[in-house]
Design a protein around this motif. Structure first.
Motif, mmCIF file in Angstrom:
data_model
loop_
_atom_site.group_PDB
_atom_site.id
_atom_site.type_symbol
_atom_site.label_atom_id
_atom_site.label_comp_id
_atom_site.label_asym_id
_atom_site.label_seq_id
_atom_site.Cartn_x
_atom_site.Cartn_y
_atom_site.Cartn_z
ATOM 1 N N GLY A 280 0.469 -1.730 -0.161
ATOM 2 C CA GLY A 280 -0.222 0.038 0.496
ATOM 3 C C GLY A 280 0.987 1.163 0.453
ATOM 4 O O GLY A 280 2.074 1.423 0.338
ATOM 5 N N LEU A 281 0.381 2.195 -0.557
ATOM 6 C CA LEU A 281 0.985 3.670 -0.703
ATOM 7 C C LEU A 281 0.046 4.689 0.321
ATOM 8 O O LEU A 281 -1.112 4.321 0.369
ATOM 9 C CB LEU A 281 0.955 3.807 -1.967
ATOM 10 C CG LEU A 281 2.196 2.929 -2.775
ATOM 11 C CD1 LEU A 281 1.595 3.558 -4.019
ATOM 12 C CD2 LEU A 281 3.235 3.047 -2.516
ATOM 13 N N SER A 282 0.201 5.846 0.737
ATOM 14 C CA SER A 282 -0.166 6.681 1.420
ATOM 15 C C SER A 282 -0.981 7.280 0.273
ATOM 16 O O SER A 282 -0.679 7.525 -1.014
ATOM 17 C CB SER A 282 -0.097 7.821 1.871
ATOM 18 O OG SER A 282 1.591 8.517 1.503
ATOM 19 N N ILE B 46 0.726 8.623 -3.065
ATOM 20 C CA ILE B 46 -0.629 8.311 -4.615
ATOM 21 C C ILE B 46 -0.700 9.718 -5.563
ATOM 22 O O ILE B 46 -0.206 9.916 -7.224
ATOM 23 C CB ILE B 46 -1.606 8.010 -4.210
ATOM 24 C CG1 ILE B 46 -1.239 6.683 -4.444
ATOM 25 C CG2 ILE B 46 -2.873 7.793 -5.196
ATOM 26 C CD1 ILE B 46 -2.776 5.522 -4.148
ATOM 27 N N GLN B 47 -0.473 10.631 -4.482
ATOM 28 C CA GLN B 47 -1.109 12.245 -5.377
ATOM 29 C C GLN B 47 0.373 12.726 -5.678
ATOM 30 O O GLN B 47 0.766 13.249 -7.058
ATOM 31 C CB GLN B 47 -1.569 12.957 -4.508
ATOM 32 C CG GLN B 47 -2.649 13.243 -4.584
ATOM 33 C CD GLN B 47 -3.363 13.685 -3.482
ATOM 34 O OE1 GLN B 47 -2.584 14.723 -2.141
ATOM 35 N NE2 GLN B 47 -4.861 13.577 -2.853
ATOM 36 N N VAL C 115 -5.186 5.537 -15.171
ATOM 37 C CA VAL C 115 -3.969 5.628 -13.982
ATOM 38 C C VAL C 115 -5.401 5.581 -13.168
ATOM 39 O O VAL C 115 -5.802 6.649 -12.988
ATOM 40 C CB VAL C 115 -3.279 6.952 -14.294
ATOM 41 C CG1 VAL C 115 -3.012 6.507 -12.400
ATOM 42 C CG2 VAL C 115 -2.689 6.888 -15.553
ATOM 43 N N ARG C 116 -5.581 4.558 -11.817
ATOM 44 C CA ARG C 116 -6.581 4.859 -11.092
ATOM 45 C C ARG C 116 -6.127 4.032 -9.711
ATOM 46 O O ARG C 116 -5.270 3.765 -9.676
ATOM 47 C CB ARG C 116 -7.980 4.663 -11.090
ATOM 48 C CG ARG C 116 -7.502 3.049 -11.820
ATOM 49 C CD ARG C 116 -9.262 2.192 -12.033
ATOM 50 N NE ARG C 116 -10.113 2.088 -11.160
ATOM 51 C CZ ARG C 116 -10.427 1.191 -11.426
ATOM 52 N NH1 ARG C 116 -10.447 0.025 -11.613
ATOM 53 N NH2 ARG C 116 -11.293 0.974 -9.709
ATOM 54 N N THR C 117 -6.865 4.816 -8.833
ATOM 55 C CA THR C 117 -6.110 4.601 -7.017
ATOM 56 C C THR C 117 -7.419 3.116 -7.115
ATOM 57 O O THR C 117 -8.298 3.109 -7.618
ATOM 58 C CB THR C 117 -6.226 5.112 -6.258
ATOM 59 O OG1 THR C 117 -5.731 6.436 -6.499
ATOM 60 C CG2 THR C 117 -5.444 5.038 -4.931
ATOM 61 N N ILE C 118 -6.543 1.865 -6.822
ATOM 62 C CA ILE C 118 -7.601 1.147 -6.238
ATOM 63 C C ILE C 118 -7.066 0.759 -4.389
ATOM 64 O O ILE C 118 -6.396 0.933 -4.082
ATOM 65 C CB ILE C 118 -7.210 -0.108 -6.175
ATOM 66 C CG1 ILE C 118 -7.016 -0.365 -8.403
ATOM 67 C CG2 ILE C 118 -8.487 -1.742 -6.141
ATOM 68 C CD1 ILE C 118 -6.598 -1.501 -8.803
ATOM 69 N N LYS D 35 -5.679 0.030 2.378
ATOM 70 C CA LYS D 35 -4.350 0.628 1.615
ATOM 71 C C LYS D 35 -4.594 0.867 0.185
ATOM 72 O O LYS D 35 -5.392 0.366 -0.470
ATOM 73 C CB LYS D 35 -3.482 -0.916 1.392
ATOM 74 C CG LYS D 35 -3.142 -1.539 3.468
ATOM 75 C CD LYS D 35 -2.614 -2.902 2.775
ATOM 76 C CE LYS D 35 -1.800 -2.430 4.388
ATOM 77 N NZ LYS D 35 -1.184 -4.693 4.171
ATOM 78 N N ASN D 36 -4.252 1.751 0.209
ATOM 79 C CA ASN D 36 -4.371 1.904 -1.406
ATOM 80 C C ASN D 36 -3.675 1.255 -1.908
ATOM 81 O O ASN D 36 -1.701 1.651 -2.381
ATOM 82 C CB ASN D 36 -4.376 3.646 -1.390
ATOM 83 C CG ASN D 36 -5.133 4.154 -0.531
ATOM 84 O OD1 ASN D 36 -6.369 4.165 -1.110
ATOM 85 N ND2 ASN D 36 -4.959 4.660 0.290
ATOM 86 N N ILE D 37 -3.780 1.562 -3.413
ATOM 87 C CA ILE D 37 -2.389 0.786 -4.617
ATOM 88 C C ILE D 37 -2.700 2.074 -5.838
ATOM 89 O O ILE D 37 -3.540 1.967 -6.572
ATOM 90 C CB ILE D 37 -3.067 -0.814 -5.633
ATOM 91 C CG1 ILE D 37 -2.994 -1.380 -4.336
ATOM 92 C CG2 ILE D 37 -1.920 -0.824 -6.199
ATOM 93 C CD1 ILE D 37 -1.721 -1.793 -3.539
ATOM 94 N N LEU D 38 -1.565 2.374 -6.837
ATOM 95 C CA LEU D 38 -2.080 3.537 -7.726
ATOM 96 C C LEU D 38 -1.527 1.804 -8.991
ATOM 97 O O LEU D 38 -1.128 1.113 -9.285
ATOM 98 C CB LEU D 38 -0.720 3.594 -8.171
ATOM 99 C CG LEU D 38 -0.467 4.894 -8.645
ATOM 100 C CD1 LEU D 38 -1.799 5.674 -9.266
ATOM 101 C CD2 LEU D 38 0.484 5.419 -9.480
#
Length: 134
Positions: A61-63, A67-68, A94-97, A102-105
């Protein structure tokens, strides 16, 4: 790609059209040869926020801030002809899941059309720009 498809991709592992990058330590320079290689073949998808350990992949995951920042770096470089010769991506690539907390780019790279290719990148960590293709 949704959550279930992401889990299936993680279970299968990396392939010629799917790559995982941790990206915990910053935007990975290894993205650019992947972008070129996928664009010059059949396209594919790259996920930031997934790490490899002992030949298995895990959602790290990423914060949202990461991601931004990575999206800004991505767009800045894709639109910089000193970095790549052509931007094939639009915002829908390009999207965030979100996976739990947790966030995935996810970055979907389309296959370059014959009139668009080949797609190449320059190594910018050296003084001289060296064109490179994959």
């Amino acid at each position: 790609m949704d959550f279930e498809q992401l889990l299936k991709a993680i279970d299968i592992g990396e392939t010629c059209d799917c790559e995982f990058k941790s990206a915990r330590g910053g935007f990975p320079d290894s993205f650019w040869p992947t972008y070129s290689g996928m664009a010059n073949t059949d396209g594919g998808i790259v996920f930031f926020g997934i790490k490899e350990k002992d030949l298995k992949f895990y959602i790290e995951g990423l914060s949202i801030d990461q991601i931004q920042l990575y999206q800004k770096i991505l767009w800045d470089n894709l639109n910089n002809r000193s970095r790549v010769n052509r931007n094939l991506l639009t915002s829908h690539h390009v999207r965030t899941i979100q996976v739990g907390q947790k966030n995935i780019l996810a970055i979907a790279i389309p296959k370059a059309l014959r009139i668009e290719g080949p797609i190449y990148y320059w190594v910018i960590s050296v003084r001289e720009h060296i064109p490179s293709t994959s």
